[in-house]
Design a protein around this motif. Structure first.
Motif, PDB file in Angstrom:
ATOM      1  N   UNK A 156       0.824  -1.211   0.000  1.00 12.03           N
ATOM      2  CA  UNK A 156       0.000   0.000   0.000  1.00 12.03           C
ATOM      3  C   UNK A 156       0.852   1.253   0.000  1.00 12.03           C
ATOM      4  N   UNK A 157       0.320   2.302  -0.576  1.00  4.73           N
ATOM      5  CA  UNK A 157       0.966   3.610  -0.473  1.00  4.73           C
ATOM      6  C   UNK A 157       0.843   4.096   0.966  1.00  4.73           C
ATOM      7  N   UNK A 158       1.653   5.067   1.330  1.00  6.17           N
ATOM      8  CA  UNK A 158       1.536   5.645   2.668  1.00  6.17           C
ATOM      9  C   UNK A 158       1.834   7.134   2.603  1.00  6.17           C
ATOM     10  N   UNK A 159       1.312   7.861   3.577  1.00  2.79           N
ATOM     11  CA  UNK A 159       1.470   9.311   3.640  1.00  2.79           C
ATOM     12  C   UNK A 159       1.435   9.730   5.101  1.00  2.79           C
ATOM     13  N   UNK A 160       1.741  11.000   5.355  1.00  2.00           N
ATOM     14  CA  UNK A 160       1.812  11.511   6.721  1.00  2.00           C
ATOM     15  C   UNK A 160       1.040  12.822   6.847  1.00  2.00           C
ATOM     16  N   UNK A 161       0.483  13.035   8.050  1.00  2.00           N
ATOM     17  CA  UNK A 161      -0.193  14.298   8.346  1.00  2.00           C
ATOM     18  C   UNK A 161       0.651  15.121   9.306  1.00  2.00           C
ATOM     19  N   UNK A 162       0.757  16.423   9.026  1.00  2.00           N
ATOM     20  CA  UNK A 162       1.387  17.385   9.925  1.00  2.00           C
ATOM     21  C   UNK A 162       0.339  18.382  10.406  1.00  2.00           C
ATOM     22  N   UNK A 163       0.613  19.005  11.554  1.00  2.00           N
ATOM     23  CA  UNK A 163      -0.171  20.172  11.949  1.00  2.00           C
ATOM     24  C   UNK A 163       0.782  21.357  12.093  1.00  2.00           C
ATOM     25  N   UNK A 164       0.339  22.583  11.794  1.00  2.00           N
ATOM     26  CA  UNK A 164       1.230  23.748  11.844  1.00  2.00           C
ATOM     27  C   UNK A 164       1.727  23.996  13.265  1.00  2.00           C
ATOM     28  N   UNK A 165       3.014  24.248  13.392  1.00  2.00           N
ATOM     29  CA  UNK A 165       3.596  24.549  14.695  1.00  2.00           C
ATOM     30  C   UNK A 165       3.212  25.964  15.127  1.00  2.00           C
ATOM     31  N   UNK A 166       3.159  26.175  16.435  1.00  2.00           N
ATOM     32  CA  UNK A 166       2.746  27.477  16.968  1.00  2.00           C
ATOM     33  C   UNK A 166       3.917  28.417  17.204  1.00  2.00           C
ATOM     34  N   UNK A 167       5.147  27.878  17.224  1.00  2.00           N
ATOM     35  CA  UNK A 167       6.320  28.699  17.507  1.00  2.00           C
ATOM     36  C   UNK A 167       7.349  28.554  16.394  1.00  2.00           C
ATOM     37  N   UNK A 168       8.287  29.481  16.350  1.00  2.00           N
ATOM     38  CA  UNK A 168       9.359  29.404  15.362  1.00  2.00           C
ATOM     39  C   UNK A 168      10.203  28.155  15.585  1.00  2.00           C
ATOM     40  N   UNK A 169      10.452  27.831  16.851  1.00  2.00           N
ATOM     41  CA  UNK A 169      11.221  26.625  17.163  1.00  2.00           C
ATOM     42  C   UNK A 169      10.479  25.378  16.676  1.00  2.00           C
ATOM     43  N   UNK A 170       9.159  25.354  16.895  1.00  2.00           N
ATOM     44  CA  UNK A 170       8.354  24.228  16.431  1.00  2.00           C
ATOM     45  C   UNK A 170       8.344  24.128  14.923  1.00  2.00           C
ATOM     46  N   UNK A 171       8.330  25.273  14.265  1.00  2.84           N
ATOM     47  CA  UNK A 171       8.354  25.308  12.798  1.00  2.84           C
ATOM     48  C   UNK A 171       9.643  24.688  12.271  1.00  2.84           C
ATOM     49  N   UNK A 201      -9.914  26.655  12.101  1.00  5.40           N
ATOM     50  CA  UNK A 201     -10.717  27.870  12.032  1.00  5.40           C
ATOM     51  C   UNK A 201      -9.946  29.023  12.659  1.00  5.40           C
ATOM     52  N   UNK A 202     -10.058  30.192  12.073  1.00  2.41           N
ATOM     53  CA  UNK A 202      -9.395  31.374  12.633  1.00  2.41           C
ATOM     54  C   UNK A 202      -8.168  31.770  11.848  1.00  2.41           C
ATOM     55  N   UNK A 203      -7.932  33.081  11.745  1.00  4.59           N
ATOM     56  CA  UNK A 203      -6.870  33.607  10.897  1.00  4.59           C
ATOM     57  C   UNK A 203      -5.477  33.138  11.250  1.00  4.59           C
ATOM     58  N   UNK A 204      -5.132  33.110  12.556  1.00  2.30           N
ATOM     59  CA  UNK A 204      -3.756  32.770  12.930  1.00  2.30           C
ATOM     60  C   UNK A 204      -3.421  31.342  12.540  1.00  2.30           C
ATOM     61  N   UNK A 205      -4.347  30.414  12.779  1.00  8.03           N
ATOM     62  CA  UNK A 205      -4.104  29.017  12.424  1.00  8.03           C
ATOM     63  C   UNK A 205      -3.974  28.878  10.921  1.00  8.03           C
ATOM     64  N   UNK A 206      -4.811  29.564  10.193  1.00  9.03           N
ATOM     65  CA  UNK A 206      -4.787  29.471   8.740  1.00  9.03           C
ATOM     66  C   UNK A 206      -3.489  30.039   8.171  1.00  9.03           C
ATOM     67  N   UNK A 207      -3.019  31.136   8.730  1.00 12.29           N
ATOM     68  CA  UNK A 207      -1.774  31.716   8.229  1.00 12.29           C
ATOM     69  C   UNK A 207      -0.605  30.781   8.503  1.00 12.29           C
ATOM     70  N   UNK A 208      -0.628  30.085   9.639  1.00 17.05           N
ATOM     71  CA  UNK A 208       0.431  29.119   9.929  1.00 17.05           C
ATOM     72  C   UNK A 208       0.388  27.967   8.931  1.00 17.05           C
ATOM     73  N   UNK A 209      -0.825  27.544   8.574  1.00 19.71           N
ATOM     74  CA  UNK A 209      -0.960  26.480   7.577  1.00 19.71           C
ATOM     75  C   UNK A 209      -0.341  26.913   6.252  1.00 19.71           C
ATOM     76  N   UNK A 210      -0.687  28.112   5.804  1.00 18.28           N
ATOM     77  CA  UNK A 210      -0.151  28.611   4.533  1.00 18.28           C
ATOM     78  C   UNK A 210       1.374  28.710   4.590  1.00 18.28           C
ATOM     79  N   UNK A 211       1.901  29.143   5.738  1.00 19.26           N
ATOM     80  CA  UNK A 211       3.353  29.273   5.884  1.00 19.26           C
ATOM     81  C   UNK A 211       4.051  27.922   5.747  1.00 19.26           C
TER      82      UNK A 211
END
Length: 282
Positions: free
Chosen positions: A4-19, A43-53
């Protein structure tokens, strides 16, 4: 038997160190040659901007496909269209289309209140440019009226243009297989429109219980009891968790699962360990 193929999910980090740590995690997991990485979107601008980054950073960092999550509830079509155009400009060809949660304090559901509406809109706006993944629930969405109505919703998303669906995490292989067989009976070709198994490694007892309770995923009683017995023994929890998830994946592979999507929690281990032990990279 094909792997099977495989893939991974990430969530945006909240800090520069986490990024920076996330970029390092990407580098390590990308060496395994996954099909793609998805990035969650809240939901919410800050989370969305982190996703885009992070999406932009990962696109620039390697050639592996990046699949941003898109949620629609509370948004209008103009906002969604603008985001689709932005993703096209980055070379994005995959999306994970979700309803999402209504932002705190917001009353209206927006122009696209459900994931089905979002799938239809993406197809109307962008044709076949994007490979669209949607969500599915082997143990039923916690807000669904019934299992049958939940299947109806998933079938409608496939028929509206979804290429595949990624399941909520589960530890009972039979729940996945029952959903797959039910879809086949409803006319969905789960080879052409795969039901991707969502896999959650077990590394922390309290986090797992919290995730499960929030999304309606079932933790088998023997797993709950064993984790409780281990208490604060993190090494024992990790080894037991690895064994549980490894055996789950083995069963799914034996049953012909087309792909597995690992909810990585932004960690290299145990995702790398599982993928390698299952022989998915060789």
């Amino acid at each position: 038997m094909s792997k099977p193929a495989f893939s991974f999910e990430f969530f945006p980090a909240k800090t520069e160190q986490g990024h920076e740590k996330l970029l390092s995690t990407y580098d390590e997991l990308n060496k395994l040659s996954p099909a793609y990485f998805s990035v969650t979107y809240g939901a919410g601008g800050s989370t969305r901007s982190r996703t885009l980054d992070i999406v932009q950073a990962l696109c620039a960092r390697g050639n592996t496909d990046i699949a941003p999550h898109m949620s629609c509830i509370g948004d209008d079509k103009a906002q969604i269209a603008e985001l689709l155009e932005h993703y096209k400009s980055l070379g994005i060809k995959r999306l994970v289309a979700l309803r999402g949660d209504l932002p705190s304090g917001q009353v209206g559901m927006g122009e696209l209140p459900f994931a089905l509406d979002l799938v239809k809109f993406i197809r109307e706006h962008s044709g076949d440019h994007f490979h669209i993944e949607v969500a599915s629930y082997p143990e039923m969405h916690p807000q669904a009226r019934s299992f049958e109505s939940d299947v109806d919703n998933l079938v409608n998303k496939y028929q509206a243009g979804a290429n595949a669906s990624i399941t909520q995490f589960f530890y009972n292989a039979d729940s996945y297989l029952y959903l797959r067989d039910t879809l086949e009976k409803r006319g969905i070709d789960t080879v052409a429109q795969p039901l991707v198994a969502g896999i959650m490694p077990i590394t922390n007892s309290s986090n797992l219980m919290r995730f499960a309770d929030s999304c309606g995923a079932d933790i088998p009683r023997y797993v709950r009891k064993q984790l409780a017995d281990f208490g604060d023994d993190s090494k024992a929890i990790r080894e037991f968790g690895f064994d549980v998830v490894y055996r789950l994946c083995e069963r799914l592979i034996a049953e012909g699962v087309p792909a597995m999507h690992f909810y990585s929690m932004n960690k290299v281990e145990p995702n790398k360990r599982l993928v390698e032990a299952l022989g998915l990279t060789s």
